[in-house]
Design a protein around this motif. Structure first.
Motif, PDB file in Angstrom:
ATOM      1  N   GLN A  95     -15.888   8.745  21.488  1.00  0.00           N
ATOM      2  CA  GLN A  95     -16.935   8.864  20.473  1.00  0.00           C
ATOM      3  C   GLN A  95     -16.407   9.498  19.184  1.00  0.00           C
ATOM      4  N   HIS A  96     -15.220  10.099  19.229  1.00  0.00           N
ATOM      5  CA  HIS A  96     -14.632  10.714  18.039  1.00  0.00           C
ATOM      6  C   HIS A  96     -13.503   9.876  17.440  1.00  0.00           C
ATOM      7  N   TRP A  97     -13.305   8.692  17.938  1.00  0.00           N
ATOM      8  CA  TRP A  97     -12.221   7.839  17.448  1.00  0.00           C
ATOM      9  C   TRP A  97     -12.517   7.362  16.030  1.00  0.00           C
ATOM     10  N   ASN A  98     -11.479   7.300  15.206  1.00  0.00           N
ATOM     11  CA  ASN A  98     -11.613   6.689  13.886  1.00  0.00           C
ATOM     12  C   ASN A  98     -10.306   6.012  13.539  1.00  0.00           C
ATOM     13  N   GLN A  99     -10.345   5.238  12.497  1.00  0.00           N
ATOM     14  CA  GLN A  99      -9.154   4.523  12.074  1.00  0.00           C
ATOM     15  C   GLN A  99      -8.771   5.020  10.684  1.00  0.00           C
ATOM     16  N   ALA A 100      -7.504   5.280  10.490  1.00  0.00           N
ATOM     17  CA  ALA A 100      -7.012   5.741   9.199  1.00  0.00           C
ATOM     18  C   ALA A 100      -5.842   4.861   8.779  1.00  0.00           C
ATOM     19  N   ILE A 101      -5.606   4.838   7.485  1.00  0.00           N
ATOM     20  CA  ILE A 101      -4.497   4.050   6.961  1.00  0.00           C
ATOM     21  C   ILE A 101      -3.851   4.840   5.822  1.00  0.00           C
ATOM     22  N   LEU A 102      -2.553   4.768   5.711  1.00  0.00           N
ATOM     23  CA  LEU A 102      -1.819   5.437   4.645  1.00  0.00           C
ATOM     24  C   LEU A 102      -1.221   4.364   3.746  1.00  0.00           C
ATOM     25  N   LEU A 103      -1.494   4.491   2.468  1.00  0.00           N
ATOM     26  CA  LEU A 103      -0.978   3.525   1.500  1.00  0.00           C
ATOM     27  C   LEU A 103       0.119   4.172   0.680  1.00  0.00           C
ATOM     28  N   ALA A 104       1.167   3.433   0.402  1.00  0.00           N
ATOM     29  CA  ALA A 104       2.243   3.911  -0.458  1.00  0.00           C
ATOM     30  C   ALA A 104       2.153   3.177  -1.790  1.00  0.00           C
ATOM     31  N   VAL A 105       2.381   3.908  -2.877  1.00  0.00           N
ATOM     32  CA  VAL A 105       2.280   3.333  -4.206  1.00  0.00           C
ATOM     33  C   VAL A 105       3.676   3.216  -4.796  1.00  0.00           C
ATOM     34  N   ARG A 106       3.946   2.087  -5.419  1.00  0.00           N
ATOM     35  CA  ARG A 106       5.237   1.909  -6.079  1.00  0.00           C
ATOM     36  C   ARG A 106       5.339   2.808  -7.302  1.00  0.00           C
ATOM     37  N   GLU A 107       6.549   3.085  -7.701  1.00  0.00           N
ATOM     38  CA  GLU A 107       6.761   3.909  -8.888  1.00  0.00           C
ATOM     39  C   GLU A 107       6.118   3.240 -10.099  1.00  0.00           C
ATOM     40  N   GLY A 108       5.690   4.082 -11.026  1.00  0.00           N
ATOM     41  CA  GLY A 108       5.126   3.545 -12.255  1.00  0.00           C
ATOM     42  C   GLY A 108       3.634   3.276 -12.181  1.00  0.00           C
ATOM     43  N   CYS A 109       2.998   3.701 -11.133  1.00  0.00           N
ATOM     44  CA  CYS A 109       1.567   3.489 -10.993  1.00  0.00           C
ATOM     45  C   CYS A 109       0.805   4.435 -11.915  1.00  0.00           C
ATOM     46  N   ASP A 110      -0.178   3.927 -12.609  1.00  0.00           N
ATOM     47  CA  ASP A 110      -1.019   4.751 -13.484  1.00  0.00           C
ATOM     48  C   ASP A 110      -2.053   5.452 -12.611  1.00  0.00           C
ATOM     49  N   ARG A 111      -1.861   6.755 -12.413  1.00  0.00           N
ATOM     50  CA  ARG A 111      -2.709   7.530 -11.501  1.00  0.00           C
ATOM     51  C   ARG A 111      -4.183   7.478 -11.901  1.00  0.00           C
ATOM     52  N   SER A 112      -4.489   7.603 -13.171  1.00  0.00           N
ATOM     53  CA  SER A 112      -5.890   7.600 -13.606  1.00  0.00           C
ATOM     54  C   SER A 112      -6.539   6.244 -13.322  1.00  0.00           C
ATOM     55  N   MET A 113      -5.781   5.166 -13.499  1.00  0.00           N
ATOM     56  CA  MET A 113      -6.312   3.839 -13.208  1.00  0.00           C
ATOM     57  C   MET A 113      -6.583   3.691 -11.706  1.00  0.00           C
ATOM     58  N   LEU A 114      -5.657   4.197 -10.888  1.00  0.00           N
ATOM     59  CA  LEU A 114      -5.827   4.140  -9.442  1.00  0.00           C
ATOM     60  C   LEU A 114      -7.048   4.946  -9.004  1.00  0.00           C
ATOM     61  N   GLU A 115      -7.234   6.128  -9.598  1.00  0.00           N
ATOM     62  CA  GLU A 115      -8.398   6.963  -9.268  1.00  0.00           C
ATOM     63  C   GLU A 115      -9.696   6.257  -9.637  1.00  0.00           C
ATOM     64  N   ARG A 116      -9.732   5.617 -10.816  1.00  0.00           N
ATOM     65  CA  ARG A 116     -10.934   4.880 -11.227  1.00  0.00           C
ATOM     66  C   ARG A 116     -11.217   3.730 -10.267  1.00  0.00           C
ATOM     67  N   ALA A 117     -10.168   3.050  -9.837  1.00  0.00           N
ATOM     68  CA  ALA A 117     -10.343   1.939  -8.908  1.00  0.00           C
ATOM     69  C   ALA A 117     -10.917   2.411  -7.584  1.00  0.00           C
ATOM     70  N   TRP A 118     -10.373   3.515  -7.063  1.00  0.00           N
ATOM     71  CA  TRP A 118     -10.877   4.047  -5.784  1.00  0.00           C
ATOM     72  C   TRP A 118     -12.309   4.531  -5.912  1.00  0.00           C
ATOM     73  N   ARG A 119     -12.638   5.146  -7.056  1.00  0.00           N
ATOM     74  CA  ARG A 119     -14.043   5.563  -7.256  1.00  0.00           C
ATOM     75  C   ARG A 119     -14.956   4.347  -7.231  1.00  0.00           C
ATOM     76  N   GLY A 120     -14.479   3.267  -7.819  1.00  0.00           N
ATOM     77  CA  GLY A 120     -15.262   2.022  -7.808  1.00  0.00           C
ATOM     78  C   GLY A 120     -15.457   1.484  -6.405  1.00  0.00           C
ATOM     79  N   VAL A 121     -14.413   1.578  -5.583  1.00  0.00           N
ATOM     80  CA  VAL A 121     -14.497   1.111  -4.208  1.00  0.00           C
ATOM     81  C   VAL A 121     -15.484   1.966  -3.427  1.00  0.00           C
ATOM     82  N   VAL A 122     -15.362   3.284  -3.604  1.00  0.00           N
ATOM     83  CA  VAL A 122     -16.238   4.209  -2.872  1.00  0.00           C
ATOM     84  C   VAL A 122     -17.665   4.027  -3.346  1.00  0.00           C
TER      85      VAL A 122
END
Length: 147
Positions: A120-147
């Motif tokens: 009953q406590h099982w969950n699934q997690a995933i770890l993503l790796a980002v390539r160099e040169g990723c725009d952090r603010s753009m990534l944060e905005r994208a994740w906020r949009g997903v959430v």
């Protein structure tokens, strides 16, 4: 570029049938226009793919069955009224208790084969790796949009 103004020539031909009148009303509510004739082109009046989905949904609520594909193939009310079919009423019935054996799905078989201590406590997690040169603010905005 700036979008072109919604327009196109407006037809003066009024609806003749109940189906045409229903479609005119739906187009008026969806497009926010009242100058709609049965020979006007939906897309020239400012319609788009999202609005065509709304038209299909409103038509279903009004008792007509249309598809988005038909909206693209038959772009005037005169043409759509010919292909519109009466919507099939949804059956609202009690299914009752279901009994008998069933086969578990693939994911159910996998899950129960794991023999978790506290399933009953099982969950699934995933770890993503980002390539160099990723725009952090753009990534944060994208994740906020997903959430």
């Amino acid at each position: 570029p700036e979008p072109e103004a919604a327009g196109g020539e407006v037809s003066s031909r009024a609806a003749d049938t109940a189906v045409q009148r229903t479609l005119v009303d739906i187009w008026r509510r969806t497009l926010g226009r009242f100058d709609i004739g049965i020979d006007d082109n939906f897309f020239q009046l400012g319609g788009d793919s999202i609005l065509s989905i709304q038209v299909v949904s409103r038509a279903r609520q009004a008792g007509l069955r249309l598809t988005v594909r038909e909206m693209f193939q038959h772009q005037t009310i005169a043409e759509l009224a010919v292909v519109a079919k009466p919507a099939v009423a949804a059956v609202d019935g009690e299914q009752g208790e279901v009994r008998g054996a069933f086969e578990p799905t693939t994911i159910q078989r996998w899950f129960f084969a794991q023999d978790f201590a506290q399933a009953q406590h099982w969950n699934q997690a995933i770890l993503l790796a980002v390539r160099e040169g990723c725009d952090r603010s753009m990534l944060e905005r994208a994740w906020r949009g997903v959430v």
